[in-house]
Design an enzyme around this catalytic site. Structure first.
Site, PDB file in Angstrom:
ATOM      1  CG  ASP A 189      -3.661  11.957  14.539  1.00  0.00           C
ATOM      2  OD1 ASP A 189      -3.065  11.388  13.602  1.00  0.00           O
ATOM      3  OD2 ASP A 189      -3.860  11.411  15.645  1.00  0.00           O
ATOM      4  CE1 TYR A 208       0.037   9.512   5.092  1.00  0.00           C
ATOM      5  CE2 TYR A 208       0.419   9.670   7.454  1.00  0.00           C
ATOM      6  CZ  TYR A 208      -0.449   9.561   6.386  1.00  0.00           C
ATOM      7  OH  TYR A 208      -1.808   9.518   6.611  1.00  0.00           O
ATOM      8  CE  LYS A 224      -3.324  12.720   4.169  1.00  0.00           C
ATOM      9  NZ  LYS A 224      -4.284  12.288   3.083  1.00  0.00           N
TER      10      LYS A 224
HETATM   11  P1  NAD Z   1      -4.658   2.911   2.134  1.00  0.00           P
HETATM   12  O1  NAD Z   1      -3.203   2.950   1.822  1.00  0.00           O
HETATM   13  O2  NAD Z   1      -5.275   1.657   2.649  1.00  0.00           O
HETATM   14  O3  NAD Z   1      -5.497   3.354   0.853  1.00  0.00           O
HETATM   15  C1  NAD Z   1      -5.075   4.326  -0.055  1.00  0.00           C
HETATM   16  C2  NAD Z   1      -5.727   4.041  -1.395  1.00  0.00           C
HETATM   17  O4  NAD Z   1      -5.325   5.077  -2.314  1.00  0.00           O
HETATM   18  C3  NAD Z   1      -5.296   2.709  -2.006  1.00  0.00           C
HETATM   19  O5  NAD Z   1      -6.443   1.984  -2.415  1.00  0.00           O
HETATM   20  C4  NAD Z   1      -4.443   3.109  -3.212  1.00  0.00           C
HETATM   21  O6  NAD Z   1      -4.516   2.191  -4.302  1.00  0.00           O
HETATM   22  C5  NAD Z   1      -5.037   4.467  -3.566  1.00  0.00           C
HETATM   23  N1  NAD Z   1      -4.095   5.315  -4.318  1.00  0.00           N
HETATM   24  C6  NAD Z   1      -2.774   5.530  -4.024  1.00  0.00           C
HETATM   25  N2  NAD Z   1      -2.234   6.345  -4.952  1.00  0.00           N
HETATM   26  C7  NAD Z   1      -3.226   6.656  -5.833  1.00  0.00           C
HETATM   27  C8  NAD Z   1      -3.287   7.473  -6.991  1.00  0.00           C
HETATM   28  N3  NAD Z   1      -2.199   8.128  -7.453  1.00  0.00           N
HETATM   29  N4  NAD Z   1      -4.466   7.591  -7.643  1.00  0.00           N
HETATM   30  C9  NAD Z   1      -5.570   6.922  -7.190  1.00  0.00           C
HETATM   31  N5  NAD Z   1      -5.569   6.131  -6.104  1.00  0.00           N
HETATM   32  C10 NAD Z   1      -4.410   6.009  -5.425  1.00  0.00           C
HETATM   33  O7  NAD Z   1      -4.881   4.117   3.155  1.00  0.00           O
HETATM   34  P2  NAD Z   1      -6.008   4.336   4.262  1.00  0.00           P
HETATM   35  O8  NAD Z   1      -5.473   3.903   5.568  1.00  0.00           O
HETATM   36  O9  NAD Z   1      -7.302   3.813   3.758  1.00  0.00           O
HETATM   37  O10 NAD Z   1      -6.051   5.931   4.281  1.00  0.00           O
HETATM   38  C11 NAD Z   1      -6.942   6.657   3.441  1.00  0.00           C
HETATM   39  C12 NAD Z   1      -6.774   8.146   3.717  1.00  0.00           C
HETATM   40  O11 NAD Z   1      -7.024   8.406   5.092  1.00  0.00           O
HETATM   41  C13 NAD Z   1      -5.358   8.649   3.438  1.00  0.00           C
HETATM   42  O12 NAD Z   1      -5.467   9.902   2.827  1.00  0.00           O
HETATM   43  C14 NAD Z   1      -4.724   8.751   4.813  1.00  0.00           C
HETATM   44  O13 NAD Z   1      -3.758   9.780   4.844  1.00  0.00           O
HETATM   45  C15 NAD Z   1      -5.925   9.100   5.672  1.00  0.00           C
HETATM   46  N6  NAD Z   1      -5.869   8.696   7.084  1.00  0.00           N
HETATM   47  C16 NAD Z   1      -5.566   7.392   7.417  1.00  0.00           C
HETATM   48  C17 NAD Z   1      -5.558   7.015   8.756  1.00  0.00           C
HETATM   49  C18 NAD Z   1      -5.255   5.589   9.166  1.00  0.00           C
HETATM   50  O14 NAD Z   1      -5.106   5.316  10.358  1.00  0.00           O
HETATM   51  N7  NAD Z   1      -5.191   4.630   8.245  1.00  0.00           N
HETATM   52  C19 NAD Z   1      -5.836   7.953   9.753  1.00  0.00           C
HETATM   53  C20 NAD Z   1      -6.145   9.278   9.370  1.00  0.00           C
HETATM   54  C21 NAD Z   1      -6.165   9.615   8.030  1.00  0.00           C
END
Ligand code: NAD
Ligand code: TYD
Length: 339
Positions: A126, A153, A157
């Site tokens: 969001d 960030y 996105k």
């Molecule tokens: P996170 O940082 O815990 O996990 C991200 C993962 O991506 C990690 O395991 C990392 O090792 C991997 N990664 C990073 N760069 C990489 C690359 N070049 N190649 C392969 N793997 C790679 O993040 P999260 O909180 O689990 O978020 C996951 C997704 O959800 C993201 O795209 C984030 O934008 C989205 N998102 C997160 C939230 C939140 O509140 N955490 C909310 C909405 C959307």
């Protein structure tokens, strides 16, 4: 179906893998992750013996490696969680966010086109909508809200989302996008608000609240987010965006006080520190499209979800301690040392 889950060793990705294996025993899951500081293979320990599951360590920016994986595996569906995900880190060092979140997504979509993937699902946020005023409780983000980002960030996105739209329209790639509000739950890296505050409170370390703690986030339990992605990637309409959120808006200070209360700690641990640069005021999702088209409803209220989550961190101290030693301490000193 054979499904590629990228970013599978991170917070939401690992929760999603467990849910897929449990709910869809007919599918094969290939979990891919580069295992950056945020990726932890231990998060996937519980599925390593499952015959539906395999893991590959790979960088989504590595075109050659990604193409050979796609050629070998012939995925039906790709769901892209892989990203640099922490706003504060993006303010310190934007470059890697552009590389991973934008270029990485484009490499995955090129591979999806080349090797006939039937659907590409992008996990977005969001935060691409920017923020809402604190005093206008009547305003929510809908799928029509213009993209208007604040941090490197969220800008990375939003750029990825625009590219997904372009691949759909220009090349006919079958795509869906989900834009979810803030998640909480098991396996979240302790640089994010909720696990950081739980960890500090348990160790009687001051709880660093940015500004006055009045910024509002719309919290959703990670399992509700994963169920939404499951519905969207399987049944959502091609080319569409779906917002995901459960109307659980809380000011940061309320969240912090809830954590202290449950842990039996004193509010004197709260320390107000210098605000985040460009700090978004309020996020609030209107999830009507997802509810009416796909029948999604959240199962957790914030009160039950946060209680269960605090208990999970109490029961998994070893997991947290391992992460919060070494590199994390250097990060903590850099970000909070002189704040
Ligand atoms: P996170 O940082 O815990 O996990 C991200 C993962 O991506 C990690 O395991 C990392 O090792 C991997 N990664 C990073 N760069 C990489 C690359 N070049 N190649 C392969 N793997 C790679 O993040 P999260 O909180 O689990 O978020 C996951 C997704 O959800 C993201 O795209 C984030 O934008 C989205 N998102 C997160 C939230 C939140 O509140 N955490 C909310 C909405 C959307
Ligand atoms: P965060 O978990 O980083 O998620 P996001 O910035 O993507 O919403 O932060 C959630 C909120 O908590 C945000 O308003 C910033 C605030 N915050 C603090 O007050 N102190 C902290 O130490 C952290 C990490 C976040």
């Amino acid at each position: 179906m054979k499904i590629l889950v990228t970013g599978a060793a991170g917070f939401i990705g690992s929760n999603f893998v467990y849910q897929q294996l449990a709910d869809h025993p007919e599918d094969q899951i290939v979990a891919l992750d580069l295992l950056t500081y945020a990726g932890n293979l231990k998060n996937l320990d519980g599925c390593k013996d499952n015959r539906q599951f395999s893991f590959v360590k790979m960088d989504i920016r590595d075109r050659e490696a990604i193409y050979s994986l796609f050629e070998k595996e012939r995925f039906d569906l790709v769901v892209n969680f892989a990203a640099e995900s922490h706003v504060d880190r993006s303010i310190e060092d934007p470059e890697i966010f552009l590389q991973t979140n934008i270029i990485g997504t484009s490499v995955l979509m090129d591979a999806s086109l080349k090797y006939g993937v039937k659907r590409f699902h992008q996990v977005s946020t969001d935060e691409v909508y920017g923020d809402l005023p604190l005093e206008r409780k009547d305003l929510f983000f809908t799928e029509e809200t213009p993209l208007h980002t604040s941090s490197p960030y969220s800008s990375s996105k939003a750029s990825a989302d625009l590219l997904v739209g372009a691949y759909h329209r220009t090349y006919g790639l079958d795509t869906t996008i989900s834009r979810c509000s803030n998640n909480y739950g098991p396996y979240q890296f302790p640089e994010k608000l909720i696990p950081l505050m739980i960890h500090n409170a348990e160790h009687d370390i001051p709880l660093p609240v940015y500004g006055k703690g009045l910024n509002v986030r719309d919290w959703l339990h990670v399992s509700d987010h994963c169920r939404a992605i499951d519905l969207i990637m399987r049944n959502g309409r091609t080319g569409e965006v779906y917002n995901v959120g459960g109307h659980n808006e809380r000011a940061n200070i309320e969240v912090v006080k809830t954590i202290l209360k449950q842990l039996g700690k004193d509010e004197s641990l709260i320390t107000y520190v210098t605000d985040r640069k460009g700090h978004d005021l309020r996020y609030a999702i209107d999830p009507k499209k997802l509810e009416s088209e796909l029948g999604w409803q959240p199962q957790y209220t914030f009160d039950t979800g946060i209680k269960e989550t605090i208990e999970w961190y109490q029961q998994h101290r070893g997991w947290v301690e391992e992460i919060t030693s070494g590199d994390y301490m250097q990060y903590y000193e850099k970000m909070y040392g002189n704040r």
